[in-house]
Design an enzyme around this catalytic site. Structure first.
Site, PDB file in Angstrom:
ATOM      1  N   TYR A 142       6.077   7.542 -18.841  1.00 30.97           N
ATOM      2  CA  TYR A 142       5.619   8.518 -19.835  1.00 30.97           C
ATOM      3  C   TYR A 142       6.624   8.516 -20.984  1.00 30.97           C
ATOM      4  O   TYR A 142       7.735   9.020 -20.843  1.00 30.97           O
ATOM      5  CB  TYR A 142       5.519   9.884 -19.159  1.00 30.97           C
ATOM      6  CG  TYR A 142       4.979  11.041 -19.988  1.00 30.97           C
ATOM      7  CD1 TYR A 142       4.570  10.890 -21.307  1.00 30.97           C
ATOM      8  CD2 TYR A 142       4.881  12.306 -19.421  1.00 30.97           C
ATOM      9  CE1 TYR A 142       4.076  11.961 -22.032  1.00 30.97           C
ATOM     10  CE2 TYR A 142       4.391  13.389 -20.133  1.00 30.97           C
ATOM     11  CZ  TYR A 142       3.994  13.210 -21.441  1.00 30.97           C
ATOM     12  OH  TYR A 142       3.520  14.285 -22.151  1.00 30.97           O
ATOM     13  N   LYS A 170       1.939   6.000 -20.308  1.00 25.41           N
ATOM     14  CA  LYS A 170       1.344   6.954 -21.236  1.00 25.41           C
ATOM     15  C   LYS A 170       2.319   7.114 -22.393  1.00 25.41           C
ATOM     16  O   LYS A 170       3.469   7.515 -22.194  1.00 25.41           O
ATOM     17  CB  LYS A 170       1.102   8.309 -20.578  1.00 25.41           C
ATOM     18  CG  LYS A 170       0.476   9.312 -21.557  1.00 25.41           C
ATOM     19  CD  LYS A 170       0.786  10.744 -21.245  1.00 25.41           C
ATOM     20  CE  LYS A 170       0.304  11.628 -22.396  1.00 25.41           C
ATOM     21  NZ  LYS A 170       0.770  13.025 -22.274  1.00 25.41           N
TER      22      LYS A 170
END
Length: 308
Positions: A142, A170
């Site tokens: 992330y 992400k």
């Protein structure tokens, strides 16, 4: 440990970063949580991501975080994969939450870099190696440099992708140059999922080969984002232009109300409250919109709804 279906690789689609419905500082809004999850899934999403930035994860007590995982997995009941954010400054707490996620039937976990010490890239690689060697679930990296002070550099993404259990990224940097470099680095790894957080660039990144979006607006209007993703994936540019224009209205109006750094989150929670789905209570240090902003938000919400 509950049995779960393995994630298809690459994982694709719209995976809303769910807000956390709260009754007060120490309690979940349980009826609201159930309505919200059913509302999101009814919109055709491909997964659900809890305890991210939009979920106010770092403001929640550990008790609430673990309870949210349990209740969300029970309510979802296998209808879509559940991804659980385990970002923390303490690796032991990340692993403890990951253990709960595995026991309750989540499909994967998501971890941003620890957000206190400013790690160099070799230290960051060691940190993720430490996690992945102890995780039973797949891990998504992330990238959230505005909140963590650390960029997961493209070469670091490539290095970490060599671990079978690290299955995607992400990216919430809103940096198109960065994301395109990552896509170029990963072009030979078709099984590695690349998602963007900012909905303002989701369609264009999917057109260029990204696998989907983790878009906050899909809490409110899941079907809109699912349709936009599908249009981008199929190359339907006319539909992309039309739906992207609505997404930009949401961004420029509902996320930009008032002089608050948290206007995006206040807007989503406020809109969900106006829609009768869940409470707009926000965990300290944040606070919901006051009546003046709420009235403006209600008008903006009506305007958006008329275009759907």
């Amino acid at each position: 440990m509950k049995t779960i279906q393995p994630l298809p690789l690459p994982f694709r689609g719209i995976v809303p970063p769910m807000i956390t419905p709260l009754a007060d500082e120490n309690q979940l809004d349980i009826p609201g949580l159930e309505r919200l999850i059913n509302h999101i899934i009814a919109g055709g999403v491909h997964g659900l991501f809890i305890l991210g930035t939009t979920g106010e994860s770092t403001s929640l007590s550990y008790d609430i975080r673990h309870e949210l995982v349990k209740r969300t997995c029970a309510i979802v009941n296998g209808r879509v994969p559940v991804l659980v954010g385990i970002t923390d400054t303490a690796a032991t707490e990340s692993l403890r939450l990951a253990d709960t996620a595995a026991k309750e039937g989540a499909a994967a976990v998501v971890a941003a870099p620890p957000y206190y010490f400013s790690l160099g890239q070799p230290e960051l690689i060691e940190y993720y190696e430490y996690l992945v060697e102890r995780l039973s679930l797949p891990l998504f990296l992330y990238n959230m440099p505005s909140h963590t002070k650390i960029v997961i550099e493209p070469d670091t993404v490539k290095t970490l992708s060599q671990y079978d259990n690290i299955v995607g990224l992400k990216d919430s940097s809103a940096n198109n140059a960065y994301f395109n470099k990552v896509m170029a680095k990963m072009k030979d790894r078709q099984d590695f999922s690349l998602f963007v957080g900012p909905e303002e660039i989701m369609a264009e990144t999917v057109l260029l080969g990204a696998h989907g979006g983790v878009n906050g607006g899909a809490n409110m209007f899941p079907e809109l984002y699912v349709k936009l993703y599908a249009a981008a994936e199929s190359g339907d540019l006319e539909t992309v232009k039309r739906l992207h224009a609505i997404v930009m209205q949401i961004s420029t109006k509902m996320y930009s109300l008032g002089q608050f750094g948290s206007s995006y989150l206040k807007g989503i929670k406020g809109a969900l409250s106006l829609l009768g789905i869940c409470s707009d209570y926000m965990a300290s240090p944040l606070h919901r919109f006051r009546e003046k902003e709420r009235e403006i938000l209600a008008e903006q919400l009506k305007e958006i709804q008329q275009q759907l």
